[in-house]
Scaffold this active site. Structure first.
Site, mmCIF file in Angstrom:
data_model
loop_
_atom_site.group_PDB
_atom_site.id
_atom_site.type_symbol
_atom_site.label_atom_id
_atom_site.label_comp_id
_atom_site.label_asym_id
_atom_site.label_seq_id
_atom_site.Cartn_x
_atom_site.Cartn_y
_atom_site.Cartn_z
ATOM 1 N N LYS A 73 -4.782 -13.579 3.119
ATOM 2 C CA LYS A 73 -4.457 -12.349 2.405
ATOM 3 C C LYS A 73 -5.729 -11.876 1.701
ATOM 4 O O LYS A 73 -6.327 -12.620 0.928
ATOM 5 C CB LYS A 73 -3.334 -12.583 1.406
ATOM 6 N N ASP A 109 -4.445 -10.086 6.344
ATOM 7 C CA ASP A 109 -3.404 -9.195 5.828
ATOM 8 C C ASP A 109 -3.972 -8.473 4.617
ATOM 9 O O ASP A 109 -4.212 -9.086 3.577
ATOM 10 C CB ASP A 109 -2.159 -10.000 5.441
ATOM 11 N N ASP A 151 3.155 -3.564 9.135
ATOM 12 C CA ASP A 151 4.095 -4.372 8.366
ATOM 13 C C ASP A 151 4.814 -3.455 7.379
ATOM 14 O O ASP A 151 5.902 -2.955 7.642
ATOM 15 C CB ASP A 151 3.340 -5.497 7.660
ATOM 16 N N LYS A 156 10.090 -8.561 9.340
ATOM 17 C CA LYS A 156 10.722 -9.354 8.295
ATOM 18 C C LYS A 156 12.153 -8.843 8.146
ATOM 19 O O LYS A 156 12.358 -7.711 7.683
ATOM 20 C CB LYS A 156 9.968 -9.212 6.969
#
Length: 336
Positions: free
Chosen positions: A146, A176, A227, A254
């Site tokens: 991240k 990410d 995302d 997700k």
């Protein structure tokens, strides 16, 4: 059928840093369904400032859906805009109807493991390097970093250092950005990162900028995965329209954010028709949600999953809920 809503607060073992802030606790709602001697439980876990259904009256809205009756009508369009609630109810229904094995797959039976990526949270340079080394020592061969919270030059130096020690044959690197880059700087940063054999980068700029994201996907030397961009896009026609405009290389699903299991099935099918790849990840749920997501991934992608999924979040909390899940090397297993 009787239902009960249980509210819980989970506590992270260490602060979980993202470009949107730092999480130290996690509030979830467990949906319990009872039908005679049978019991099913599912997890509703919206993320503050991210989920399209995170709202102050969350428990009241969830209770309203459950009060109207839990049956096939729960998949009515009315609940499409409440993906974390839908996912929790879907899970509870499957658990009630099928028991612990939500889907009849080799993973659900404990016969195979699902390859997963290791996750390195944001921190300062030394913290991230230490976390990276810990993941590699544990056997992970795909690691997700991240980025976006510290100085970009330090993050670039970290990626360079990793690549100097481990080739892309040894370690697959995913990044990410959680929308941390501005459009004006994004392409330059992606070009610098592309020197280091990066598998993909998630959401380099913040969501809602379809024209800019489409341009980045055309020009970027790195494959881009969507995302946050998918959050709140719940109509099937709009899903197809958005993907057709942006044309990403991948989408990352997700269930708690992207329409529950039903919505994720739609996303995957639409993406497949447009030649776009996908994988599934958890979104900081407890083990109840993680167990359901992992079984769902094994049902969607089959018994021989090769692409690492994002299912390594089960060890984040000091007060997690016990489930028969275990990480061995770089795979998640369900214990028999």
């Amino acid at each position: 059928m009787i239902y009960e809503i249980e509210e819980r607060t989970l506590h992270f073992k260490q602060p979980a840093g993202t470009s949107r802030g730092v999480y130290t606790t996690r509030k979830i709602w467990l949906v319990h369904l009872y039908d005679g001697d049978r019991h099913g439980v599912g997890e509703c876990a919206p993320l503050p400032d991210l989920s399209c259904d995170a709202r102050p009256d969350y428990a009241e809205v969830l209770d309203g859906f459950l009060r109207t009756g839990v049956n096939a009508d729960i998949f009515d369009p009315a609940i499409r805009d409440f993906p974390s609630m839908l996912f929790g109810i879907e899970t509870a229904l499957l658990n009630l109807q099928r028991g612990d094995r939500l889907f009849d797959t080799a993973f659900s039976r404990g016969e195979v493991g699902i390859p997963i990526n290791g996750l390195v949270w944001m921190g300062n340079y030394e913290e991230m390097l230490k976390r990276m080394e810990e993941k590699l020592k544990k056997g992970f061969r795909c690691v997700k970093l991240k980025i976006g919270a510290i100085d970009f030059e330090q993050e670039l130096a970290l990626v360079k250092r990793i690549r100097e020690r481990f080739s892309f044959h040894e370690v697959e690197l995913r990044l990410d950005a959680n929308g941390a880059f501005s459009f004006e700087e994004a392409l330059y940063k992606l070009e610098l990162l592309s020197q280091y054999a990066i598998h993909s980068i998630e959401q380099p700029i913040r969501q809602g900028q379809w024209t800019y994201m489409a341009e980045l996907c055309r020009e970027s030397p790195l494959p881009i995965a969507l995302d946050e961009e998918l959050i709140g896009v719940n109509d099937p026609e709009m899903k197809a329209h958005m993907l057709n405009i942006i044309k990403p290389r991948y989408i990352i699903l997700k269930p708690s954010l992207h329409g529950g299991m039903k919505g994720c099935r739609e996303w995957i099918q639409i993406a497949k028709e447009q030649g776009i790849g996908s994988w599934i990840t958890s979104a900081l749920e407890s083990n109840i949600g993680l167990n359901a997501i992992a079984q769902f991934a094994s049902e969607i992608y089959g018994d021989d999953i090769r692409m690492p999924q994002g299912l390594g979040t089960g060890q984040l909390f000091i007060d997690n809920i016990e489930m028969p899940l275990e990480i061995r090397g770089d795979k998640l297993w369900r214990c028999r």
